[in-house]
Each structure stands twice: as structure tokens, then as C-alpha cells.
Design a protein around this motif. Structure first.
Motif, PDB file in Angstrom:
ATOM      1  N   SER A  88       0.828  -1.215   0.000  1.00  0.00           N
ATOM      2  CA  SER A  88       0.000   0.000   0.000  1.00  0.00           C
ATOM      3  C   SER A  88       0.860   1.261   0.000  1.00  0.00           C
ATOM      4  CB  SER A  88      -0.923   0.020   1.220  1.00  0.00           C
ATOM      5  OG  SER A  88      -1.802  -1.068   1.148  1.00  0.00           O
ATOM      6  N   SER A  89       2.074   1.188   0.567  1.00  0.00           N
ATOM      7  CA  SER A  89       2.949   2.362   0.627  1.00  0.00           C
ATOM      8  C   SER A  89       3.441   2.782  -0.751  1.00  0.00           C
ATOM      9  CB  SER A  89       4.158   2.070   1.503  1.00  0.00           C
ATOM     10  OG  SER A  89       3.737   1.970   2.831  1.00  0.00           O
ATOM     11  N   LYS A 106      -1.182   4.164  -4.982  1.00  0.00           N
ATOM     12  CA  LYS A 106      -1.574   5.569  -5.146  1.00  0.00           C
ATOM     13  C   LYS A 106      -2.540   6.064  -4.060  1.00  0.00           C
ATOM     14  CE  LYS A 106      -4.965   4.267  -8.621  1.00  0.00           C
ATOM     15  NZ  LYS A 106      -5.373   4.126  -9.930  1.00  0.00           N
ATOM     16  N   TYR A 107      -3.081   5.129  -3.250  1.00  0.00           N
ATOM     17  CA  TYR A 107      -4.067   5.564  -2.257  1.00  0.00           C
ATOM     18  C   TYR A 107      -3.400   5.867  -0.918  1.00  0.00           C
ATOM     19  CZ  TYR A 107      -7.173   3.538  -5.720  1.00  0.00           C
ATOM     20  OH  TYR A 107      -7.819   3.263  -6.889  1.00  0.00           O
ATOM     21  N   PRO A 108      -3.977   6.825  -0.158  1.00  0.00           N
ATOM     22  CA  PRO A 108      -3.399   7.107   1.172  1.00  0.00           C
ATOM     23  C   PRO A 108      -3.647   5.929   2.123  1.00  0.00           C
ATOM     24  CG  PRO A 108      -5.415   8.389   0.843  1.00  0.00           C
ATOM     25  CD  PRO A 108      -5.165   7.656  -0.441  1.00  0.00           C
ATOM     26  N   LEU A 155      -1.874   8.035   7.819  1.00  0.00           N
ATOM     27  CA  LEU A 155      -0.555   7.620   8.306  1.00  0.00           C
ATOM     28  C   LEU A 155       0.498   7.966   7.248  1.00  0.00           C
ATOM     29  CD1 LEU A 155      -1.231   4.048   9.762  1.00  0.00           C
ATOM     30  CD2 LEU A 155      -1.149   6.213  10.990  1.00  0.00           C
ATOM     31  N   PRO A 156       1.738   8.260   7.674  1.00  0.00           N
ATOM     32  CA  PRO A 156       2.781   8.518   6.686  1.00  0.00           C
ATOM     33  C   PRO A 156       3.072   7.247   5.894  1.00  0.00           C
ATOM     34  CG  PRO A 156       3.695   8.434   8.916  1.00  0.00           C
ATOM     35  CD  PRO A 156       2.210   8.331   9.064  1.00  0.00           C
ATOM     36  N   LYS A 157       3.322   7.429   4.596  1.00  0.00           N
ATOM     37  CA  LYS A 157       3.624   6.256   3.760  1.00  0.00           C
ATOM     38  C   LYS A 157       5.105   5.924   3.849  1.00  0.00           C
ATOM     39  CE  LYS A 157       0.324   5.941   0.069  1.00  0.00           C
ATOM     40  NZ  LYS A 157       0.200   6.068  -1.380  1.00  0.00           N
TER      41      LYS A 157
END
Ligand code: HEM
Ligand code: HEM
Length: 185
Positions: free
Chosen positions: A117-118, A121-123, A131-133
Motif C-alpha cells: 500500500s505504501s 496511489k491511495y493514502p 498515516l505517513p507512507k
């Protein structure tokens, strides 16, 4: 003389069952949400259900990751109770190694999800809190970690099946109560 059943600590027991329930839920949600139609596959104007289910999956997955950090800390600082005598020395060695690999597999699962997920393209949000990627947008890395997430899900499911089969063997041999009570409050 009656042998007293030696139990895991209440913290270890609570964490075991909380993580087990969440992992079962995450498998169900993960398999369900990936089968849902995307917005492009739906008739114009219809909303896809993927977003809320993906967000729930990520939030619960991050929760498992945090619980596992506490669990690993607790495990290394608290020696588990010795296995009962009716389990042979060879079996005890196997169980000890298997449990350690089980932990590795449990940790790999949310870690690969987080990494995948990091690089997407999605937060990443934890129950609505951004949360920070850990990465940047990169399709090939996203796909790489998605593949790891999928393969590690199969490995984790295999461990769970072996684990449940192990418990079932003890139940069939009549030692189920002794084994289960180690992990019950
Ligand atoms: C996702 C599901 C599950 C996972 C990931 C899991 C994981 C684990 C791990 C890693 C241990 C070793 C604990 C340690 O030494 O720190 C353990 C112990 C144990 N689990 Fe599970 N478990 C799951 C589900 C279950 C279920 C459904 C049962 C009951 C049928 C169960 C019964 C036990 C018992 C009795 C022990 C103690 C074994 C011993 O005597 O040392 N677990 N589990
Ligand atoms: C123990 C925790 C977790 C379990 C058991 C789990 C399980 C699964 C399963 C079974 C799937 C469907 C099969 C697949 O396509 O891989 C899936 C998909 C997915 N999971 Fe997880 N997951 C966990 C944690 C996480 C976390 C922490 C995240 C992200 C923060 C995440 C993000 C995703 C995403 C985005 C998908 C869709 C397919 C993909 O892009 O990889 N998962 N998960």
C-alpha cells in the motif's frame, strides 16, 4: 500426584486470541474485497464497495501489526510455559521451531500489505487517521509487494492449518483439554 496445567500469561492469552480473531477476519475481508467489482466494472453512477472494505482491511491489518509488536516483546521477555511431558522431546523441538516460524509468517503478512500500500496511489489510513507512507508511488514495487502479500497469505494459512491439525491431534488422543487450557484464561 496430579500435574498442574502450566498456562501462558493472561497477556499472552489475550494477544493470541485477539490476533487469531483479527487474522481470520482479515482473510475473509481480503478475499471478499478483492472480488468486488471496481467502479469501471459497474454501471455508470453506481458506487464501488471496494474503498470502505479496503480501508477496513488496512485498518484491521495495521492493528494486527501493532498487536504483534507487543506480542513479540512479550514473548521475548516472558518464557512460555514448558510443554507437558507427554509430548516427546523431538515433537517439542518441532513445536518450538514451528511457533517461531509462525511468528515470522504472521509479521510478514501485515508488513507486506503495508509495503504494497505504501507504493500504491491511495493514502493509508488507520480508522480514518492518515498515516505517513513508507514509500512513494511505484507500480512495479506495489505489484512486487502485492505478490509477497498473496504468497505470504498462503504460507500463513498453511501454518494455521498445521497449527489447528496439531491441536486436533491432541484432542483426538485425549490430551486436548491439557493443551487447550494452556491458552485459555
Ligand atoms: C489465526 C489463527 C491462529 C494463530 C495465528 C495462532 C498462533 C499461535 C502461536 C504463534 C502460538 C505459540 C504461542 C507462543 O509460544 O508464543 C499458539 C499457541 C497456541 N494456540 Fe494458536 N493460533 C491461532 C488459532 C488458534 C486456534 C483456533 C486454537 C484452538 C483451536 C489455537 C490454540 C492454541 C493453543 C492451545 C496454543 C498453545 C500451544 C502450547 O501448548 O504451547 N490457536 N498459537
Ligand atoms: C495479518 C494481517 C493481514 C492478513 C491476514 C491479510 C490478508 C489478505 C488477503 C487474504 C488478501 C487477499 C489475497 C491477496 O490478494 O493478497 C489481502 C489483500 C490485500 N491486503 Fe491484506 N492482509 C493483512 C494485512 C494487510 C495490511 C496491514 C494492509 C495494508 C495496510 C493490507 C492491504 C491489502 C491490500 C491492498 C490487498 C489487495 C490486494 C493487493 O493489492 O495486494 N493487508 N490481504
Amino acid at each position: 500426584m496430579e500435574n498442574k496445567i502450566q498456562k501462558y500469561t493472561l497477556t499472552a492469552i489475550t494477544l493470541h486470541w485477539l490476533v487469531a480473531i483479527l487474522i481470520f477476519a482479515l482473510f475473509a475481508i481480503g478475499l471478499y474485497m478483492t472480488g468486488l467489482p471496481t467502479k469501471a466494472e459497474l454501471p455508470p453512477g453506481a458506487e464501488s464497495l471496494r474503498k470502505p472494505w479496503f480501508e477496513l482491511h488496512k485498518s484491521l491489518g495495521i492493528t494486527v501489526f501493532l498487536l504483534l509488536m507487543i506480542r513479540v516483546y512479550w514473548r521475548v521477555t516472558h518464557e512460555p510455559p514448558p510443554l507437558p511431558d507427554f509430548i516427546s522431546h523431538a515433537q517439542q523441538t518441532f513445536i518450538n521451531i514451528a511457533h517461531k516460524l509462525f511468528y515470522v509468517s504472521m509479521i510478514l503478512q501485515p508488513t507486506s500489505g503495508l509495503l504494497s500500500s505504501s507504493f500504491g496511489k491511495y493514502p493509508i489510513k488507520w480508522f480514518g487517521m492518515p498515516l505517513p507512507k513508507l514509500g512513494w508511488e511505484d507500480q512495479s514495487l506495489k505489484e512486487l509487494f502485492s505478490d509477497v502479500h498473496e504468497i505470504s497469505a498462503v504460507i500463513l494459512a498453511t501454518f494455521i492449518i498445521i497449527h489447528l491439525a496439531g491441536v486436533a491431534v491432541h484432542v483426538l488422543k485425549g490430551n486436548g483439554k491439557t493443551i487447550l487450557q494452556r491458552m485459555l484464561p
